[in-house]
Design a protein around this motif. Structure first.
Motif, PDB file in Angstrom:
ATOM      1  N   LEU A  77      45.534  37.642  52.734  1.00 51.72           N
ATOM      2  CA  LEU A  77      46.103  37.231  54.015  1.00 51.72           C
ATOM      3  C   LEU A  77      45.284  37.860  55.304  1.00 51.72           C
ATOM      4  O   LEU A  77      44.086  38.540  55.335  1.00 51.72           O
ATOM      5  CB  LEU A  77      47.088  38.474  53.971  1.00 51.72           C
ATOM      6  N   PRO A  78      45.448  37.030  56.439  1.00 51.51           N
ATOM      7  CA  PRO A  78      44.410  37.474  57.803  1.00 51.51           C
ATOM      8  C   PRO A  78      45.139  39.207  58.016  1.00 51.51           C
ATOM      9  O   PRO A  78      45.655  39.878  57.528  1.00 51.51           O
ATOM     10  CB  PRO A  78      45.519  36.809  58.892  1.00 51.51           C
ATOM     11  N   LEU A  79      44.000  40.105  57.975  1.00 48.06           N
ATOM     12  CA  LEU A  79      43.503  40.859  58.927  1.00 48.06           C
ATOM     13  C   LEU A  79      45.390  41.880  58.904  1.00 48.06           C
ATOM     14  O   LEU A  79      45.705  43.041  58.675  1.00 48.06           O
ATOM     15  CB  LEU A  79      43.049  41.347  58.899  1.00 48.06           C
ATOM     16  N   LYS A  80      45.915  41.554  60.474  1.00 48.34           N
ATOM     17  CA  LYS A  80      46.959  41.356  60.318  1.00 48.34           C
ATOM     18  C   LYS A  80      48.601  41.280  60.083  1.00 48.34           C
ATOM     19  O   LYS A  80      49.464  42.223  60.214  1.00 48.34           O
ATOM     20  CB  LYS A  80      47.195  40.468  62.272  1.00 48.34           C
ATOM     21  N   LEU A 100      37.698  38.993  50.792  1.00 56.22           N
ATOM     22  CA  LEU A 100      37.377  37.544  51.308  1.00 56.22           C
ATOM     23  C   LEU A 100      35.942  37.185  51.073  1.00 56.22           C
ATOM     24  O   LEU A 100      35.367  36.352  51.397  1.00 56.22           O
ATOM     25  CB  LEU A 100      38.021  37.367  52.311  1.00 56.22           C
ATOM     26  N   HIS A 101      35.398  38.490  51.150  1.00 55.49           N
ATOM     27  CA  HIS A 101      33.858  38.621  51.054  1.00 55.49           C
ATOM     28  C   HIS A 101      33.010  38.240  49.679  1.00 55.49           C
ATOM     29  O   HIS A 101      31.688  37.881  50.000  1.00 55.49           O
ATOM     30  CB  HIS A 101      33.126  39.769  51.766  1.00 55.49           C
ATOM     31  N   LYS A 102      33.724  38.637  48.923  1.00 58.77           N
ATOM     32  CA  LYS A 102      33.445  37.964  47.497  1.00 58.77           C
ATOM     33  C   LYS A 102      34.339  36.864  47.269  1.00 58.77           C
ATOM     34  O   LYS A 102      35.039  36.658  47.327  1.00 58.77           O
ATOM     35  CB  LYS A 102      33.682  38.908  46.349  1.00 58.77           C
ATOM     36  N   CYS A 123      50.118  36.361  39.478  1.00 60.91           N
ATOM     37  CA  CYS A 123      50.438  35.734  40.527  1.00 60.91           C
ATOM     38  C   CYS A 123      49.441  35.654  41.651  1.00 60.91           C
ATOM     39  O   CYS A 123      49.367  37.415  42.024  1.00 60.91           O
ATOM     40  CB  CYS A 123      51.730  36.113  40.761  1.00 60.91           C
ATOM     41  N   LEU A 124      49.361  34.789  42.793  1.00 65.08           N
ATOM     42  CA  LEU A 124      48.004  35.032  43.362  1.00 65.08           C
ATOM     43  C   LEU A 124      48.832  34.087  45.055  1.00 65.08           C
ATOM     44  O   LEU A 124      49.167  32.891  44.862  1.00 65.08           O
ATOM     45  CB  LEU A 124      46.802  34.315  43.343  1.00 65.08           C
ATOM     46  N   VAL A 125      49.005  35.308  45.800  1.00 63.51           N
ATOM     47  CA  VAL A 125      49.902  34.890  46.921  1.00 63.51           C
ATOM     48  C   VAL A 125      48.201  34.736  48.138  1.00 63.51           C
ATOM     49  O   VAL A 125      48.178  35.634  48.522  1.00 63.51           O
ATOM     50  CB  VAL A 125      50.737  35.389  47.484  1.00 63.51           C
ATOM     51  N   HIS A 126      48.878  33.745  49.425  1.00 60.03           N
ATOM     52  CA  HIS A 126      47.399  33.199  49.754  1.00 60.03           C
ATOM     53  C   HIS A 126      48.048  33.051  51.702  1.00 60.03           C
ATOM     54  O   HIS A 126      49.136  32.257  51.728  1.00 60.03           O
ATOM     55  CB  HIS A 126      46.581  32.523  49.312  1.00 60.03           C
ATOM     56  N   LYS A 127      47.142  32.785  52.643  1.00 64.00           N
ATOM     57  CA  LYS A 127      47.804  32.121  53.659  1.00 64.00           C
ATOM     58  C   LYS A 127      46.405  32.318  54.819  1.00 64.00           C
ATOM     59  O   LYS A 127      45.949  33.164  55.779  1.00 64.00           O
ATOM     60  CB  LYS A 127      48.484  33.092  54.851  1.00 64.00           C
ATOM     61  N   ILE A 128      45.584  32.028  53.464  1.00 66.55           N
ATOM     62  CA  ILE A 128      43.961  31.504  54.319  1.00 66.55           C
ATOM     63  C   ILE A 128      43.767  29.890  54.549  1.00 66.55           C
ATOM     64  O   ILE A 128      43.640  29.266  53.926  1.00 66.55           O
ATOM     65  CB  ILE A 128      42.697  32.313  53.453  1.00 66.55           C
TER      66      ILE A 128
END
Length: 339
Positions: free
Chosen positions: A17-20, A46-48, A58-63
Motif C-alpha cells: 500500500l502507499p505509505l499514507k 516495494l524495493h525488493k 493472501c495479498l492485498v494491494h493498492k499500487i
C-alpha cells in the motif's frame, strides 16, 4: 527465492500500500484485532522483488504501476494458491468515471420498492471537444447544473479537482478530457457504502448542498469549485445530515452484493444519493454517483473487525474450496482404482 505460498500456523496476509494508506489503515488496533483471529499482517517491501517475499496466504494491494502489475502476474503464476486481492484489470475499470458506473446499469432490478440508477453523464474529450462551444447540442446529453470531474479517477489530487457548473457559458473554463455529470438535488447528504467481501457498512456524510439560487449567485463566471462550496457551507448541512434516513439494510446489501459480483472486486465503496426529484408518493430512488477501490476504511467505526472478518472469511473459503477439490480428486482416483 522466497516461498510465496503460506505455510505454518495462522493466516499470513501481505499488504502493498502507499505509505499514507499504511499510516491510516495499518494501525495498532487493526494489528491487534487481526492477531486475535490468527491473522498476521506482513508489509511487502516495494524495493525488493515480490517473488522473493512471503510466504503468504493472501495479498492485498493498492499500487498502480505497470511494473507492479507484472510482478503480481509473475507471483501468481508461481504461487497458484495465494489469493490476490484484487485483479489489476478489475481495479483499472474503476479508474474511468464513465466505465465505473456502466456496471450499475447492468445490475438486476431491485426486488424492493426502491429503484436505482445513475445520473446522466457524458465524457468530453478530443473527439467531441467542440461540444464545449456548442451549448445547444450539449444540452441534448446533459442538463445544468452539472458536476465537472476529471475522467481519470486514480486517487491522485488532480482526480479530485471537481467543480459545479451552472450554465453552458462556464464550460470554457474546462479542459478535456472531462466528465460532465448532471447534478441532482439530494438534500446535501451522501450515503457511502463500504464493501469488504460479504461485509457491508453504510454511513451518511455531508455532501454538496442543493443547487439553490443563493449558491448560484456565489458562482463567478457560472462555476464553483468543490473547495469553494465547502467554504460556503453553513450549519444547515449538519441538520440535513441528522435528519437523513440511511437506506434500508436489505437494499444496501443487495446493491453491495450485485456490484461486487459485477465488478469482480472484494474491496471498494460506492456513493449513493437519494434523488429528491422523485416524490415519496411516487417511490424512492437512489443514484450511484461514484465507486472507489480500496477506500479509507479507517473512517468508519469498527473497521478493524470488518476487515479482520473479511480476511479470515476469504482465506477460509479459499482453503475450504481447495480441500473440497482435493477430496473430489481422491474420490475419483479411488473410483478409478476400484474399476
Amino acid at each position: 527465492m522466497g516461498n510465496g505460498e503460506g505455510g505454518g500456523d495462522g493466516i499470513r496476509v501481505g499488504y502493498a500500500l502507499p505509505l499514507k494508506k499504511v499510516d491510516t489503515l495499518i494501525t495498532p488496533s487493526l494489528v491487534t484485532c487481526a492477531q486475535q483471529r490468527g491473522i498476521h499482517l506482513i508489509p511487502i517491501d516495494l524495493h525488493k522483488p515480490l517473488i522473493d517475499q512471503g510466504p503468504f496466504h493472501c495479498l492485498v494491494h493498492k499500487i498502480y504501476s505497470d511494473d507492479w502489475n507484472r510482478q503480481l502476474l509473475d507471483f501468481k503464476s508461481k504461487n497458484h494458491s495465494v489469493l490476490i486481492i484484487d485483479s489489476p484489470d478489475a481495479i483499472q475499470r474503476l479508474h474511468n468515471r464513465i466505465s465505473m458506473l456502466d456496471f450499475v446499469n447492468q445490475l438486476s432490478p431491485s426486488p424492493f420498492p426502491i429503484s436505482f440508477g445513475i445520473p446522466r453523464q457524458i465524457v468530453v474529450d478530443d473527439s467531441n471537444a467542440q461540444l464545449l462551444n456548442d451549448p445547444n447540442n450539449l444540452l441534448k446529453f446533459i442538463s445544468f447544473p452539472a458536476i465537472a470531474k476529471p475522467l481519470v479517477a486514480d486517487g491522485s489530487a488532480k482526480s479530485h479537482e471537481m467543480s459545479l457548473v451552472f450554465n453552458a457559458q462556464a464550460l470554457i473554463e474546462l479542459r478535456p478530457p472531462v466528465v460532465l455529470q448532471e447534478f441532482v438535488d439530494h438534500g446535501g447528504v451522501v450515503f457511502k457504502v463500504y464493501v469488504a467481501g460479504n461485509h457491508v457498512k453504510c454511513v451518511k456524510r455531508r455532501s454538496l448542498p442543493d443547487a439553490s439560487r443563493q449558491l448560484q449567485s456565489q458562482a463567478q463566471g457560472g462555476i464553483l469549485t468543490f473547495s469553494q462550496i465547502s467554504n460556503l457551507a453553513d450549519d444547515k448541512g449538519a441538520n440535513c445530515l441528522d435528519d437523513a434516513q440511511v437506506p434500508p439494510v436489505d437494499f444496501v446489501e443487495f446493491m453491495a452484493k450485485n456490484l461486487r459480483q459485477a465488478l469482480t472486486l472484494h474491496l471498494f465503496n460506492f456513493d449513493m444519493i437519494r434523488d429528491r426529484r422523485v416524490s415519496a408518493e411516487l417511490g424512492i430512488r437512489y443514484l450511484v454517483i461514484d465507486i472507489n477501490y480500496f477506500p479509507g476504511y479507517a473512517k468508519i467505526p469498527g473497521y478493524e473487525a470488518m476487515l479482520t472478518d473479511f480476511l479470515y472469511d476469504v482465506v477460509k473459503n479459499t482453503r475450504d474450496n481447495k480441500d473440497a477439490d482435493l477430496q473430489h480428486e481422491r474420490q475419483g482416483q479411488m473410483g478409478n482404482a476400484a474399476e
